[in-house]
Design a protein around this motif. Structure first.
Motif, PDB file in Angstrom:
ATOM      1  N   PHE A 177      -4.954  19.073  -6.048  1.00 31.36           N
ATOM      2  CA  PHE A 177      -6.314  19.506  -6.369  1.00 31.36           C
ATOM      3  C   PHE A 177      -6.965  18.658  -7.460  1.00 31.36           C
ATOM      4  O   PHE A 177      -8.177  18.678  -7.618  1.00 31.36           O
ATOM      5  CB  PHE A 177      -6.311  20.969  -6.829  1.00 31.36           C
ATOM      6  CG  PHE A 177      -5.634  21.898  -5.869  1.00 31.36           C
ATOM      7  CD1 PHE A 177      -6.039  21.983  -4.550  1.00 31.36           C
ATOM      8  CD2 PHE A 177      -4.566  22.683  -6.282  1.00 31.36           C
ATOM      9  CE1 PHE A 177      -5.402  22.838  -3.651  1.00 31.36           C
ATOM     10  CE2 PHE A 177      -3.922  23.543  -5.399  1.00 31.36           C
ATOM     11  CZ  PHE A 177      -4.336  23.610  -4.081  1.00 31.36           C
ATOM     12  N   SER A 178      -6.164  17.948  -8.232  1.00 33.65           N
ATOM     13  CA  SER A 178      -6.707  17.273  -9.408  1.00 33.65           C
ATOM     14  C   SER A 178      -6.932  15.775  -9.225  1.00 33.65           C
ATOM     15  O   SER A 178      -7.740  15.188  -9.948  1.00 33.65           O
ATOM     16  CB  SER A 178      -5.779  17.492 -10.614  1.00 33.65           C
ATOM     17  OG  SER A 178      -4.486  16.956 -10.371  1.00 33.65           O
ATOM     18  N   ILE A 179      -6.227  15.140  -8.287  1.00 29.62           N
ATOM     19  CA  ILE A 179      -6.415  13.707  -8.085  1.00 29.62           C
ATOM     20  C   ILE A 179      -7.326  13.493  -6.876  1.00 29.62           C
ATOM     21  O   ILE A 179      -7.167  14.152  -5.835  1.00 29.62           O
ATOM     22  CB  ILE A 179      -5.063  12.983  -7.895  1.00 29.62           C
ATOM     23  CG1 ILE A 179      -5.258  11.465  -7.842  1.00 29.62           C
ATOM     24  CG2 ILE A 179      -4.331  13.464  -6.660  1.00 29.62           C
ATOM     25  CD1 ILE A 179      -3.954  10.685  -7.927  1.00 29.62           C
ATOM     26  N   PRO A 180      -8.315  12.612  -6.952  1.00 27.43           N
ATOM     27  CA  PRO A 180      -9.207  12.371  -5.815  1.00 27.43           C
ATOM     28  C   PRO A 180      -8.430  11.817  -4.611  1.00 27.43           C
ATOM     29  O   PRO A 180      -7.573  10.943  -4.766  1.00 27.43           O
ATOM     30  CB  PRO A 180     -10.193  11.334  -6.346  1.00 27.43           C
ATOM     31  CG  PRO A 180     -10.136  11.454  -7.830  1.00 27.43           C
ATOM     32  CD  PRO A 180      -8.717  11.827  -8.143  1.00 27.43           C
ATOM     33  N   TRP A 181      -8.739  12.339  -3.418  1.00 26.17           N
ATOM     34  CA  TRP A 181      -8.098  11.826  -2.211  1.00 26.17           C
ATOM     35  C   TRP A 181      -8.994  12.062  -1.005  1.00 26.17           C
ATOM     36  O   TRP A 181      -9.886  12.904  -1.022  1.00 26.17           O
ATOM     37  CB  TRP A 181      -6.728  12.473  -1.985  1.00 26.17           C
ATOM     38  CG  TRP A 181      -6.753  13.953  -1.709  1.00 26.17           C
ATOM     39  CD1 TRP A 181      -6.758  14.962  -2.640  1.00 26.17           C
ATOM     40  CD2 TRP A 181      -6.799  14.603  -0.427  1.00 26.17           C
ATOM     41  NE1 TRP A 181      -6.792  16.190  -2.018  1.00 26.17           N
ATOM     42  CE2 TRP A 181      -6.812  16.001  -0.668  1.00 26.17           C
ATOM     43  CE3 TRP A 181      -6.806  14.141   0.896  1.00 26.17           C
ATOM     44  CZ2 TRP A 181      -6.838  16.938   0.371  1.00 26.17           C
ATOM     45  CZ3 TRP A 181      -6.848  15.074   1.938  1.00 26.17           C
ATOM     46  CH2 TRP A 181      -6.860  16.453   1.667  1.00 26.17           C
ATOM     47  N   THR A 182      -8.724  11.290   0.043  1.00 26.49           N
ATOM     48  CA  THR A 182      -9.416  11.497   1.305  1.00 26.49           C
ATOM     49  C   THR A 182      -8.564  10.911   2.424  1.00 26.49           C
ATOM     50  O   THR A 182      -7.527  10.290   2.170  1.00 26.49           O
ATOM     51  CB  THR A 182     -10.823  10.880   1.285  1.00 26.49           C
ATOM     52  OG1 THR A 182     -11.581  11.396   2.388  1.00 26.49           O
ATOM     53  CG2 THR A 182     -10.778   9.353   1.376  1.00 26.49           C
ATOM     54  N   MET A 183      -8.992  11.112   3.654  1.00 26.28           N
ATOM     55  CA  MET A 183      -8.290  10.589   4.824  1.00 26.28           C
ATOM     56  C   MET A 183      -9.252   9.728   5.638  1.00 26.28           C
ATOM     57  O   MET A 183     -10.412  10.100   5.848  1.00 26.28           O
ATOM     58  CB  MET A 183      -7.739  11.719   5.698  1.00 26.28           C
ATOM     59  CG  MET A 183      -6.813  12.666   4.949  1.00 26.28           C
ATOM     60  SD  MET A 183      -6.048  13.958   5.994  1.00 26.28           S
ATOM     61  CE  MET A 183      -4.637  13.064   6.648  1.00 26.28           C
ATOM     62  N   VAL A 184      -8.779   8.555   6.078  1.00 29.51           N
ATOM     63  CA  VAL A 184      -9.573   7.663   6.923  1.00 29.51           C
ATOM     64  C   VAL A 184      -8.663   7.100   8.009  1.00 29.51           C
ATOM     65  O   VAL A 184      -7.437   7.106   7.881  1.00 29.51           O
ATOM     66  CB  VAL A 184     -10.209   6.511   6.110  1.00 29.51           C
ATOM     67  CG1 VAL A 184     -11.178   7.050   5.075  1.00 29.51           C
ATOM     68  CG2 VAL A 184      -9.149   5.675   5.429  1.00 29.51           C
ATOM     69  N   SER A 185      -9.252   6.601   9.074  1.00 25.29           N
ATOM     70  CA  SER A 185      -8.447   6.134  10.207  1.00 25.29           C
ATOM     71  C   SER A 185      -7.715   4.833   9.904  1.00 25.29           C
ATOM     72  O   SER A 185      -6.583   4.627  10.350  1.00 25.29           O
ATOM     73  CB  SER A 185      -9.329   5.972  11.452  1.00 25.29           C
ATOM     74  OG  SER A 185     -10.376   5.045  11.194  1.00 25.29           O
ATOM     75  N   ASP A 186      -8.333   3.937   9.154  1.00 26.23           N
ATOM     76  CA  ASP A 186      -7.712   2.641   8.841  1.00 26.23           C
ATOM     77  C   ASP A 186      -7.907   2.340   7.358  1.00 26.23           C
ATOM     78  O   ASP A 186      -8.830   1.603   6.978  1.00 26.23           O
ATOM     79  CB  ASP A 186      -8.337   1.542   9.708  1.00 26.23           C
ATOM     80  CG  ASP A 186      -7.638   0.196   9.568  1.00 26.23           C
ATOM     81  OD1 ASP A 186      -6.743   0.067   8.697  1.00 26.23           O
ATOM     82  OD2 ASP A 186      -7.989  -0.741  10.312  1.00 26.23           O
ATOM     83  N   PRO A 187      -7.051   2.888   6.493  1.00 25.23           N
ATOM     84  CA  PRO A 187      -7.250   2.732   5.049  1.00 25.23           C
ATOM     85  C   PRO A 187      -7.288   1.283   4.583  1.00 25.23           C
ATOM     86  O   PRO A 187      -8.115   0.932   3.728  1.00 25.23           O
ATOM     87  CB  PRO A 187      -6.039   3.455   4.456  1.00 25.23           C
ATOM     88  CG  PRO A 187      -5.615   4.431   5.503  1.00 25.23           C
ATOM     89  CD  PRO A 187      -5.906   3.757   6.805  1.00 25.23           C
TER      90      PRO A 187
END
Length: 271
Positions: A177-187
């Motif tokens: 919850f505290s570190i920024p993150w996301t999901m993408v198809s081809d990082p």
């Protein structure tokens, strides 16, 4: 208003989120526009709430209503909304969920929309990338290590395990919850477009070692980790700007991916 509801049947539809729905079904739950997830233990629930995640309902051992969960329920009651707490003794809850609850409390929470990659990387210098990692314990451990070592953001390929999986959240100790993150198809491609150099952790004869000064000299660096066993796909390794290995001794050739991530984040830390 807090409604305390005694569990009369483990098959009751209102508690299906805790007993019957799969992780995929939770992510697409009709109870919330963006889906829901399960947070386990008072500490993790408090951390989620402190970062803006909204609780939907709670499953709680009877004794914890006035014990470990009391502070959480007080905070929820101040929001002047209907909130259901489903309760019973430890054995009833174990039968319902199929496992012993950590500290006797589970909370169903609303998911939030994932941020755009550009948003979380706007000022980032060191980013961790998880490519196809599917073990929930490893995911949680990597989040915890990244947060502890000052990594600016984490980027996950869309075939990586959901960080809001119940076990991943618990192992992360709420750092998901505290570190920024996301999901993408081809990082890797997306990060290169944002000006990042990419470093793939892999075993190859022409590797840089992790302590090579070239890596720390990169203004913006994304370190890429692959799944246990197979590691990173060859096409990911071939596209990386650098291929990196951790120097080892006594004939050991590799570490568990979560351990490798912790060592890597420490060595490349920017503080």
């Amino acid at each position: 208003m807090i409604n305390i509801i005694e569990i009369e049947s483990t098959q009751s539809p209102e508690i299906a989120v805790y007993s019957q729905l799969t992780e995929a079904e939770l992510r697409h739950s009709k109870e919330s526009e963006l889906g829901i997830f399960i947070a386990e233990s008072p500490k993790v629930i408090k951390m989620a709430m402190s970062h803006g995640y909204r609780p939907l309902s709670m499953l709680c051992e009877r004794k914890h209503i006035t014990g470990d969960a009391a502070e959480i329920l007080t905070q929820i009651s101040e929001q002047d909304e209907e909130f259901n707490v489903y309760t019973g003794d430890r054995e009833v809850l174990k039968k319902l969920t199929g496992y012993k609850l950590t500290r006797g409390v589970l909370c169903a929470m609303h998911r939030r929309r994932l941020p755009e990659l550009e948003e979380i990387c706007r000022v980032a210098k060191l980013v961790g990338v998880m490519q196809g990692i599917t073990d929930t314990t490893n995911i949680g451990s990597i989040f915890r290590a990244a947060s502890a070592m000052g990594v600016d953001a984490l980027v996950l390929s869309d075939d990586t395990c959901d960080p809001l999986n119940r076990r991943a959240v618990r192992v992360s100790m709420g750092t998901v919850f505290s570190i920024p993150w996301t999901m993408v198809s081809d990082p890797m491609s997306a990060l290169k477009q944002l000006g990042f150099k990419t470093a793939a952790l892999a075993l190859r004869h022409d590797n840089l070692t992790l302590n090579d000064p070239t890596l720390k000299q990169c203004g913006k660096l994304a370190v890429v980790f692959g799944t246990e066993g197979d590691g990173l796909p060859e096409e990911c390794i071939s596209r990386a700007d650098y291929v990196v290995k951790i120097p080892m001794h006594h004939g050991v050739d590799s570490l568990n991916v979560a351990s490798a991530a912790a060592v890597t984040f420490w060595e490349l830390r920017r503080f």
